[in-house]
Design a protein around this motif. Structure first.
Motif, PDB file in Angstrom:
ATOM      1  N   UNK A  23       0.835  -1.204   0.000  1.00 53.08           N
ATOM      2  CA  UNK A  23       0.000   0.000   0.000  1.00 53.08           C
ATOM      3  C   UNK A  23       0.872   1.257   0.000  1.00 53.08           C
ATOM      4  N   UNK A  24       1.890   1.279   0.866  1.00 54.50           N
ATOM      5  CA  UNK A  24       2.768   2.445   0.938  1.00 54.50           C
ATOM      6  C   UNK A  24       3.506   2.657  -0.378  1.00 54.50           C
ATOM      7  N   UNK A  25       3.986   1.586  -0.997  1.00 56.00           N
ATOM      8  CA  UNK A  25       4.711   1.716  -2.264  1.00 56.00           C
ATOM      9  C   UNK A  25       3.771   2.132  -3.388  1.00 56.00           C
ATOM     10  N   UNK A  26       2.549   1.613  -3.362  1.00 57.14           N
ATOM     11  CA  UNK A  26       1.586   2.016  -4.374  1.00 57.14           C
ATOM     12  C   UNK A  26       1.192   3.471  -4.238  1.00 57.14           C
ATOM     13  N   UNK A  27       1.043   3.934  -3.004  1.00 55.31           N
ATOM     14  CA  UNK A  27       0.689   5.327  -2.750  1.00 55.31           C
ATOM     15  C   UNK A  27       1.801   6.268  -3.187  1.00 55.31           C
ATOM     16  N   UNK A  28       3.042   5.792  -3.116  1.00 57.01           N
ATOM     17  CA  UNK A  28       4.180   6.603  -3.549  1.00 57.01           C
ATOM     18  C   UNK A  28       4.393   6.560  -5.057  1.00 57.01           C
ATOM     19  N   UNK A  29       3.605   5.748  -5.763  1.00 54.79           N
ATOM     20  CA  UNK A  29       3.720   5.671  -7.210  1.00 54.79           C
ATOM     21  C   UNK A  29       4.765   4.705  -7.707  1.00 54.79           C
ATOM     22  N   UNK A  30       5.376   3.943  -6.814  1.00 53.45           N
ATOM     23  CA  UNK A  30       6.425   3.010  -7.216  1.00 53.45           C
ATOM     24  C   UNK A  30       5.877   1.641  -7.586  1.00 53.45           C
ATOM     25  N   UNK A  31       4.593   1.428  -7.358  1.00 54.32           N
ATOM     26  CA  UNK A  31       3.861   0.257  -7.817  1.00 54.32           C
ATOM     27  C   UNK A  31       2.572   0.755  -8.472  1.00 54.32           C
ATOM     28  N   UNK A  32       1.918  -0.049  -9.284  1.00 54.39           N
ATOM     29  CA  UNK A  32       0.669   0.387  -9.932  1.00 54.39           C
ATOM     30  C   UNK A  32      -0.383   0.864  -8.933  1.00 54.39           C
ATOM     31  N   UNK A  33      -1.290   1.725  -9.397  1.00 61.06           N
ATOM     32  CA  UNK A  33      -2.267   2.378  -8.529  1.00 61.06           C
ATOM     33  C   UNK A  33      -3.172   1.410  -7.784  1.00 61.06           C
ATOM     34  N   UNK A  34      -3.368   0.231  -8.343  1.00 61.21           N
ATOM     35  CA  UNK A  34      -4.262  -0.727  -7.692  1.00 61.21           C
ATOM     36  C   UNK A  34      -3.810  -1.081  -6.275  1.00 61.21           C
ATOM     37  N   UNK A  35      -2.485  -0.977  -6.026  1.00 61.32           N
ATOM     38  CA  UNK A  35      -1.970  -1.301  -4.702  1.00 61.32           C
ATOM     39  C   UNK A  35      -2.261  -0.200  -3.679  1.00 61.32           C
ATOM     40  N   UNK A  36      -2.654   0.974  -4.135  1.00 61.18           N
ATOM     41  CA  UNK A  36      -2.954   2.078  -3.226  1.00 61.18           C
ATOM     42  C   UNK A  36      -4.447   2.271  -3.009  1.00 61.18           C
ATOM     43  N   UNK A  37      -5.255   1.433  -3.623  1.00 60.24           N
ATOM     44  CA  UNK A  37      -6.706   1.575  -3.491  1.00 60.24           C
ATOM     45  C   UNK A  37      -7.191   1.003  -2.159  1.00 60.24           C
ATOM     46  N   UNK A  38      -8.124   1.722  -1.546  1.00 61.93           N
ATOM     47  CA  UNK A  38      -8.658   1.343  -0.241  1.00 61.93           C
ATOM     48  C   UNK A  38     -10.172   1.200  -0.342  1.00 61.93           C
ATOM     49  N   UNK A  39     -10.703   0.156   0.272  1.00 64.06           N
ATOM     50  CA  UNK A  39     -12.154  -0.031   0.278  1.00 64.06           C
ATOM     51  C   UNK A  39     -12.817   1.096   1.064  1.00 64.06           C
ATOM     52  N   UNK A  40     -13.786   1.807   0.479  1.00 62.76           N
ATOM     53  CA  UNK A  40     -14.451   2.903   1.209  1.00 62.76           C
ATOM     54  C   UNK A  40     -15.274   2.407   2.391  1.00 62.76           C
ATOM     55  N   UNK A  41     -15.627   1.134   2.399  1.00 64.74           N
ATOM     56  CA  UNK A  41     -16.444   0.586   3.472  1.00 64.74           C
ATOM     57  C   UNK A  41     -15.595   0.153   4.667  1.00 64.74           C
ATOM     58  N   UNK A  42     -14.546  -0.615   4.405  1.00 62.16           N
ATOM     59  CA  UNK A  42     -13.731  -1.169   5.500  1.00 62.16           C
ATOM     60  C   UNK A  42     -12.440  -0.405   5.728  1.00 62.16           C
ATOM     61  N   UNK A  43     -12.075   0.482   4.782  1.00 53.61           N
ATOM     62  CA  UNK A  43     -10.849   1.275   4.880  1.00 53.61           C
ATOM     63  C   UNK A  43      -9.609   0.385   4.940  1.00 53.61           C
ATOM     64  N   UNK A  44      -9.612  -0.697   4.190  1.00 56.45           N
ATOM     65  CA  UNK A  44      -8.446  -1.575   4.090  1.00 56.45           C
ATOM     66  C   UNK A  44      -8.132  -1.800   2.618  1.00 56.45           C
ATOM     67  N   UNK A  45      -6.874  -2.102   2.277  1.00 55.66           N
ATOM     68  CA  UNK A  45      -6.490  -2.347   0.880  1.00 55.66           C
ATOM     69  C   UNK A  45      -6.892  -3.754   0.435  1.00 55.66           C
ATOM     70  N   UNK A  46      -8.110  -3.893  -0.046  1.00 53.98           N
ATOM     71  CA  UNK A  46      -8.658  -5.208  -0.414  1.00 53.98           C
ATOM     72  C   UNK A  46      -7.889  -5.823  -1.582  1.00 53.98           C
ATOM     73  N   UNK A  47      -7.567  -5.014  -2.604  1.00 54.73           N
ATOM     74  CA  UNK A  47      -6.838  -5.545  -3.755  1.00 54.73           C
ATOM     75  C   UNK A  47      -5.516  -6.175  -3.326  1.00 54.73           C
ATOM     76  N   UNK A  48      -4.803  -5.483  -2.465  1.00 55.30           N
ATOM     77  CA  UNK A  48      -3.522  -6.008  -1.972  1.00 55.30           C
ATOM     78  C   UNK A  48      -3.711  -7.346  -1.284  1.00 55.30           C
ATOM     79  N   UNK A  49      -4.751  -7.421  -0.464  1.00 57.57           N
ATOM     80  CA  UNK A  49      -4.995  -8.646   0.300  1.00 57.57           C
ATOM     81  C   UNK A  49      -5.254  -9.823  -0.625  1.00 57.57           C
TER      82      UNK A  49
END
Length: 486
Positions: free
Chosen positions: A343-369
């Motif tokens: 999540x941190x690397x995705x948020x910094x742009x060093x990995x694709x954006x999908x790694x920085x996405x957070x579920x609006x309901x649970x506030x966790x990175x579901x894609x990463x999981x």
């Protein structure tokens, strides 16, 4: 500025830390929910550490070093302790998710952070796979004791195993799926379940020690160092990867309430609990059974040792149940840590954006999981356990060394940076931490470094071909060490 200078300044650019946000993170960027307290965070560290080294690795470590495995645990504990103190200072100064990846980004630059991120991905991914494999061993022992039948070898062994290969390690896959489903529900729910499981595992290990001390034989400790210092160092290197839990604490920076105070306390507290339990269990095990009777291939060794001491199966059943719960918590927290680093690397742009996405309901990175659990399930289901241990240790040691060096760099470049916790004995402590980690590295096999080097090289190639062009720092002012502020 020459082209060479421009290239160098780009790959070694550093990112500032503003308040408790991630390096360079704007207020409207993806973020996680702060729902974890100090006690739960401490149990995160204990949960990710106590389990694998006790329930799975201890027979291999004892067979390598004999009774001197106590020294191996002490050496690994001291090295981890020195690093933990350095982690505590960095966590108080840079209270964000991402662990040593974020610390390297703030002190050594982008390309170093990518290399450390690769170390952490290897460290966490392989560790979760290895622990999930060991979970199946104790699950099988428990089922056999309770119901008199076992899961067929075809469904509990990897197809590429040297001895008695199977089709797939199905229990490993099932465990990873269960952890993934729990993590998707939310961080606070995962922390609560982990706290309950850690409490149970501590109680089970105290029961195991009490049973073993009823059969304690001092002669089992002589000769104390039958394999010499080389055996002690090799065992310490194998044991060391279990201290990944101390790093896991620092992956939760974005989800901890009052991280500048909670994270240092949790790291130090987890270290004290872990080392105490490790030493108690090691002494009890050798006191109850001669070291020559331990084998690297011994499955569910503590459960069978307890049965041997008591002459019945009820204690062994409790130990096996405790191991099933314990290793579940290890796998849960390690997978959690892996997803937050991505999540941190995705948020910094060093990995694709999908790694920085957070579920609006649970506030966790579901894609990463989902992605992480998919990869770990494949490793756990199809790769033999003995091929995984050393790769975790080298990744853990690389991360610990980076954090220790980062403390020195940040002290020199930003001496006035607020630090609620400071390393005692500075600068001797971080130097000793690096020296201890390097010494333990010397106990690993050369082939381990080959695979490790290939993995890091692949990660850096990805960075130069893709990550450098997509870094969030390309859209904002490149920062240097003197821009790190609170």
């Amino acid at each position: 500025m020459t082209q060479a200078q421009s290239f160098s300044s780009t790959i070694f650019r550093r990112k500032p830390v503003v308040g408790a946000r991630a390096p360079g993170q704007a207020a409207d960027e993806p973020h996680l929910k702060r729902s974890i307290g100090t006690f739960q965070l401490t149990f995160f560290g204990v949960g990710a550490t106590v389990g694998t080294g006790i329930f799975i690795v201890i027979p291999e470590a004892i067979s390598m070093s004999g009774p001197a495995v106590i020294l191996s645990f002490l050496i690994a504990g001291i090295a981890a302790g020195l690093a933990a103190i350095c982690y505590a200072e960095m966590a108080s100064a840079v209270p964000v998710s991402g662990s040593s990846y974020s610390y390297a980004y703030a002190t050594m630059g982008e390309v170093v952070a990518v290399g450390i991120g690769a170390c952490l991905m290897l460290e966490y991914g392989v560790s979760a796979a290895a622990t999930s494999i060991g979970w199946g061993q104790y699950l099988n022992e428990l089922i056999n004791n309770l119901f008199g039948w076992s899961i067929p070898n075809e469904l509990t062994a990897a197809p590429w195993g040297v001895d008695d290969p199977g089709w797939i390690n199905l229990p490993s896959v099932i465990l990873v799926v269960m952890c993934g489903l729990l993590l998707i529900r939310g961080a606070s729910e995962s922390a609560l379940v982990n706290t309950i499981m850690v409490s149970i595992k501590i109680g089970v290990l105290l029961l195991f020690a009490a049973v073993c001390f009823t059969a304690f034989t001092s002669s089992h400790f002589s000769p104390f160092m039958p394999e010499g210092m080389a055996g002690v160092t090799s065992a310490a290197a194998v044991i060391f990867f279990t201290f990944i839990g101390l790093d896991a604490v620092s992956t939760a920076g974005d989800e901890v309430r009052n991280p500048q105070k909670a994270m240092p306390r949790a790291i130090v507290g987890a270290l004290i609990v872990v080392v105490s339990i490790y030493l108690l269990t090691a002494v009890a095990s050798i006191g109850a059974q001669a070291w020559t009777e331990f084998s690297p291939d011994d499955e569910a060794s503590l459960s069978r040792l307890a049965n041997s001491v008591t002459g019945s199966t009820w204690v062994g059943d409790i130990i096996a149940l405790g191991a099933v719960i314990s290793i579940f918590s290890v796998t849960l927290v390690v997978i959690y840590g892996q997803t937050r680093i991505l999540f941190a690397m995705g948020r910094d742009g060093l990995l694709p954006k999908t790694f920085a996405q957070v579920s609006p309901k649970t506030m966790v990175p579901v894609n990463n999981t989902v992605i992480v659990c998919g990869v770990i399930a494949l490793l756990g289901g199809f790769v033999p356990i003995d091929a995984l241990w050393d790769l975790v240790s080298v990744g853990t040691l690389a991360a610990f060394i980076t954090v220790s060096i980062g403390v020195v760099i940040l002290r020199r470049t930003m001496p006035d940076l607020p630090r609620p916790f400071k390393v005692p004995g500075y600068p001797v402590t971080p130097v000793l931490s690096v020296a201890a980690c390097v010494w333990i590295l010397s106990g690993l096999a050369p082939v381990t470094f080959l695979f490790f080097g290939l993995w890091v090289a692949a990660a850096l190639l990805f960075y130069f071909l893709w990550g450098r062009r997509h870094s969030k720092l390309n859209t904002g002012p490149a920062s240097s060490a003197d821009e790190v502020s609170q």
